[in-house]
Motif scaffolding. Structure first.
Motif, PDB file in Angstrom:
ATOM      1  N   ILE A 151       0.847  -1.203   0.000  1.00  0.00           N
ATOM      2  CA  ILE A 151       0.000   0.000   0.000  1.00  0.00           C
ATOM      3  C   ILE A 151       0.876   1.243   0.000  1.00  0.00           C
ATOM      4  CG2 ILE A 151      -1.694   1.339   1.296  1.00  0.00           C
ATOM      5  CD1 ILE A 151      -2.774  -1.308   2.421  1.00  0.00           C
ATOM      6  N   ALA A 152       1.897   1.256   0.844  1.00  0.00           N
ATOM      7  CA  ALA A 152       2.810   2.403   0.900  1.00  0.00           C
ATOM      8  C   ALA A 152       3.457   2.643  -0.461  1.00  0.00           C
ATOM      9  CB  ALA A 152       3.868   2.174   1.972  1.00  0.00           C
ATOM     10  N   ASP A 153       3.897   1.574  -1.095  1.00  0.00           N
ATOM     11  CA  ASP A 153       4.540   1.708  -2.408  1.00  0.00           C
ATOM     12  C   ASP A 153       3.570   2.280  -3.440  1.00  0.00           C
ATOM     13  OD1 ASP A 153       6.837   0.583  -1.328  1.00  0.00           O
ATOM     14  OD2 ASP A 153       6.385  -1.441  -2.056  1.00  0.00           O
ATOM     15  N   GLU A 154       2.328   1.813  -3.423  1.00  0.00           N
ATOM     16  CA  GLU A 154       1.346   2.258  -4.420  1.00  0.00           C
ATOM     17  C   GLU A 154       0.928   3.716  -4.182  1.00  0.00           C
ATOM     18  OE1 GLU A 154       0.493   0.757  -7.131  1.00  0.00           O
ATOM     19  OE2 GLU A 154       1.587  -1.092  -6.678  1.00  0.00           O
ATOM     20  N   ILE A 155       0.891   4.136  -2.932  1.00  0.00           N
ATOM     21  CA  ILE A 155       0.597   5.549  -2.653  1.00  0.00           C
ATOM     22  C   ILE A 155       1.711   6.423  -3.198  1.00  0.00           C
ATOM     23  CG2 ILE A 155       0.385   7.275  -0.810  1.00  0.00           C
ATOM     24  CD1 ILE A 155      -1.126   5.152   0.812  1.00  0.00           C
ATOM     25  N   LEU A 156       2.944   6.024  -2.984  1.00  0.00           N
ATOM     26  CA  LEU A 156       4.069   6.784  -3.530  1.00  0.00           C
ATOM     27  C   LEU A 156       4.013   6.819  -5.053  1.00  0.00           C
ATOM     28  CD1 LEU A 156       6.960   5.569  -1.206  1.00  0.00           C
ATOM     29  CD2 LEU A 156       5.971   7.866  -1.289  1.00  0.00           C
ATOM     30  N   ALA A 157       3.543   5.741  -5.660  1.00  0.00           N
ATOM     31  CA  ALA A 157       3.482   5.678  -7.124  1.00  0.00           C
ATOM     32  C   ALA A 157       2.451   6.652  -7.704  1.00  0.00           C
ATOM     33  CB  ALA A 157       3.164   4.249  -7.573  1.00  0.00           C
ATOM     34  N   ILE A 216      -6.336  -0.984  -3.339  1.00  0.00           N
ATOM     35  CA  ILE A 216      -6.860  -2.089  -4.148  1.00  0.00           C
ATOM     36  C   ILE A 216      -5.743  -2.721  -4.980  1.00  0.00           C
ATOM     37  CG2 ILE A 216      -8.418  -2.677  -6.042  1.00  0.00           C
ATOM     38  CD1 ILE A 216      -9.812  -2.224  -3.343  1.00  0.00           C
ATOM     39  N   LYS A 217      -4.889  -1.896  -5.590  1.00  0.00           N
ATOM     40  CA  LYS A 217      -3.766  -2.430  -6.367  1.00  0.00           C
ATOM     41  C   LYS A 217      -2.843  -3.257  -5.480  1.00  0.00           C
ATOM     42  CE  LYS A 217      -3.546   1.147  -9.957  1.00  0.00           C
ATOM     43  NZ  LYS A 217      -2.728   2.277 -10.500  1.00  0.00           N
ATOM     44  N   ALA A 218      -2.567  -2.745  -4.278  1.00  0.00           N
ATOM     45  CA  ALA A 218      -1.691  -3.466  -3.353  1.00  0.00           C
ATOM     46  C   ALA A 218      -2.306  -4.798  -2.953  1.00  0.00           C
ATOM     47  CB  ALA A 218      -1.425  -2.611  -2.119  1.00  0.00           C
ATOM     48  N   ALA A 219      -3.625  -4.789  -2.721  1.00  0.00           N
ATOM     49  CA  ALA A 219      -4.315  -6.032  -2.342  1.00  0.00           C
ATOM     50  C   ALA A 219      -4.214  -7.069  -3.453  1.00  0.00           C
ATOM     51  CB  ALA A 219      -5.772  -5.738  -2.012  1.00  0.00           C
ATOM     52  N   GLU A 220      -4.403  -6.621  -4.688  1.00  0.00           N
ATOM     53  CA  GLU A 220      -4.341  -7.550  -5.814  1.00  0.00           C
ATOM     54  C   GLU A 220      -2.920  -8.074  -6.015  1.00  0.00           C
ATOM     55  OE1 GLU A 220      -6.011  -5.089  -8.866  1.00  0.00           O
ATOM     56  OE2 GLU A 220      -8.075  -5.722  -8.434  1.00  0.00           O
ATOM     57  N   LYS A 221      -1.920  -7.213  -5.870  1.00  0.00           N
ATOM     58  CA  LYS A 221      -0.532  -7.627  -6.077  1.00  0.00           C
ATOM     59  C   LYS A 221      -0.052  -8.608  -5.011  1.00  0.00           C
ATOM     60  CE  LYS A 221       1.260  -3.682  -8.703  1.00  0.00           C
ATOM     61  NZ  LYS A 221       2.254  -2.572  -8.747  1.00  0.00           N
ATOM     62  N   THR A 222      -0.616  -8.510  -3.817  1.00  0.00           N
ATOM     63  CA  THR A 222      -0.170  -9.389  -2.725  1.00  0.00           C
ATOM     64  C   THR A 222      -1.127 -10.543  -2.475  1.00  0.00           C
ATOM     65  OG1 THR A 222      -1.197  -7.870  -1.117  1.00  0.00           O
ATOM     66  CG2 THR A 222       1.168  -7.588  -1.564  1.00  0.00           C
ATOM     67  N   GLY A 223      -2.102 -10.720  -3.354  1.00  0.00           N
ATOM     68  CA  GLY A 223      -2.976 -11.889  -3.282  1.00  0.00           C
ATOM     69  C   GLY A 223      -4.020 -11.830  -2.187  1.00  0.00           C
TER      70      GLY A 223
END
Length: 508
Positions: free
Chosen positions: A72-78, A200-207
């Motif tokens: 989640i942290a990574d996707e917010i930075l993105a 949501i992106k983080a959730a999908e990427k981490t299964g």
């Protein structure tokens, strides 16, 4: 890209026809995107998804939850500049504040990831069996903490990132094993949707299972009330007004199965300044507190809205210095026209009470949603006699109360409602006489600051952000720092269990 739709799990939906728009408070115009208020059916779908996701999410390893939080942290930075631009457009806050708050949000997420990477946070205890104990044998008992279930988080108006969609409540609840449904703040709906897309992106990427997170729009209290009433919601996190927090608390307590509401509802944060401190460093204290009172246009729950001192030879000069330094700071934009109108109404209400006197106020024309900072003063006896002088003014305002003597000062502190913070400004030679002040503050506040300012809330295990009602609904818990995870869990003991059926952390 902002769509104006609700995230019901990982699906964007807009089934209803009720919409609202956010406001650019600096330009005093509506932003163009309409946001769709969730329907009752969409609310129910989000909760049902969360309940289904809970069955698996509660049992996944802390290591996997940590990976999710870090993602989640990574996707917010993105989201990069797009997030900063939407944040500033919807809040009127400067980009520097947006960058700082984003950094705090990232730090919170990574802190909880580090916390749950192992099971130590669960405070596991093991009391082994003593079968030959007399006169009675002792059974094997093992205790751990388990997540409550789906949590509703109400995003805050004054922190569009750090106390909102992926803020401390969401981070701590997800860390504990609870799915989260965020009720986005209507003032920051675009910011909320962008951050929700990152989750949501983080959730999908981490299964992660669909339904572990949803983001729901709605202006007013209808959507929020519907969420809290839902039988599959097991706890609520809220940051905002006393009226809003109390309304949710009442709804939750009237359910057939009452659930906890962890509401942080503001504070006037008393600051006690000794006569000796004023005598030795009046101007320095005035400079420091003028900055604290006006920081972020005074839109912090820890804003120093009440300054208490004993009337003395240099008290009036201190008040004059504080007023001059406060009004000399350029007016700042407030978050929303409604917040500006509330500030004007409440500051005027306090300063117009019997005995109160405005000693400094920004005069002249200022832009539409900018705040005219104000300092008022009143004698202790008038403050004690009038509860209307005790109300919070959300904005750059502070009331200086001049007590007649130390006894009246203690009486004033004891008569305050519960507060988030209390501050003592004193000299070393005052130490011997401060015990009564400290004792009084301990009964009224959650955090006591010495020779500092209440604005600024560190994210760490020792932070207590919460206090006696109405500062918060349960003074035993904090809304900031890694210990806030304890709001979303409850203890369970396992007695005489076979090793194969025990939770992993409790196995022999």
């Amino acid at each position: 890209m902002i769509t104006g739709k609700n995230y019901i799990g990982n699906t964007l939906k807009a089934s209803g026809n009720v919409t609202h728009k956010t406001v650019n408070p600096k330009l005093n115009i509506e932003n163009p995107t309409p946001f769709y208020e969730a329907t009752a059916e969409e609310v129910d779908e989000a909760v049902q998804l969360a309940w289904s996701a809970f069955k698996t999410y509660r049992r996944i390893s802390g290591e996997k939850r940590a990976a999710f939080l870090n993602a989640i942290a990574d996707e917010i930075l993105a989201l990069d500049q797009e997030l900063l631009d939407v944040y500033t457009t919807e809040s009127g806050l400067p980009e520097g504040r947006a960058i700082g708050e984003r950094g705090r949000t990232i730090f919170q997420l990574r802190s909880f990831a580090e916390l749950v990477a192992n099971e130590d946070w669960r405070e596991n205890t093991i009391d082994e069996a003593i079968p030959d104990r007399t006169p009675l044998p002792k059974d094997d008992l093992r205790r751990t903490l388990i997540p409550l279930g789906p949590v509703v988080v109400f995003a805050a108006s004054n922190f569009p990132l750090a106390f909102s969609t992926a803020g401390g409540d969401t981070a701590s609840a997800l860390a504990s094993g609870c799915p989260v449904i965020v009720k986005a703040h209507a003032m920051h709906s675009g910011t909320a949707e962008l951050v929700a897309s990152a989750i949501i992106k983080a959730a999908e990427k981490t299964g992660m299972t669909n339904g572990i997170f949803s983001n729901i729009m709605g202006r007013g209290r209808t959507v929020g009330t519907t969420l809290v009433k839902h039988t599959k919601i097991k706890a609520v996190g809220f940051t905002g007004s006393i009226s809003g927090g109390r309304a949710l608390f009442d709804v939750a307590s009237q359910r057939e199965e009452p659930i906890p509401v962890f509401a942080e509802m503001g504070s006037i944060n008393p600051v006690i300044i000794t006569s000796k401190a004023i005598e030795n460093r009046s101007e320095a204290i005035a400079t420091t507190y003028a900055g604290s009172i006006t920081l972020g246009a005074g839109q912090f729950c820890t804003n120093p809205g009440l300054i208490l001192t004993v009337e003395g030879d240099k008290t009036q000069q201190f008040i004059k210095d504080l007023a001059e330094k406060t009004v000399a700071i350029n007016p700042q934009c407030m978050l929303h026209p409604n917040i500006k109108s509330g500030f004007v109404e409440n500051s005027n209400s306090v300063s117009s009470q019997t005995g109160a006197k405005v000693v400094g106020k920004v005069e002249g024309a200022i832009e539409a949603n900018y705040a005219a900072s104000q300092i008022a003063s009143v004698m202790g006896k008038d403050f004690l006699a009038n509860p209307k002088l005790h109300q919070e003014v959300f904005g750059p305002f502070s009331l200086v109360v001049r007590a007649e003597n130390e006894d009246e000062l203690i009486q004033i502190i004891n008569g305050l409602e519960g507060q988030l913070t209390g501050t003592i400004i004193a000299e070393e030679e005052d130490y011997a006489n401060l015990h009564d002040v400290i004792d009084a503050l301990e009964n009224r506040v959650g955090r006591i600051i010495f020779n500092g300012v209440p604005t600024g809330v560190e994210v760490c295990p020792s932070m207590q952000h919460g206090g006696p009602y109405p500062a918060s609904t349960d003074s035993r818990f904090t809304a900031v720092g890694t210990n806030s995870i304890k709001r979303w869990v409850r203890p369970v003991s396992y007695q005489s269990f076979p090793n194969e059926l025990l939770p992993t952390a409790l196995k022999r």
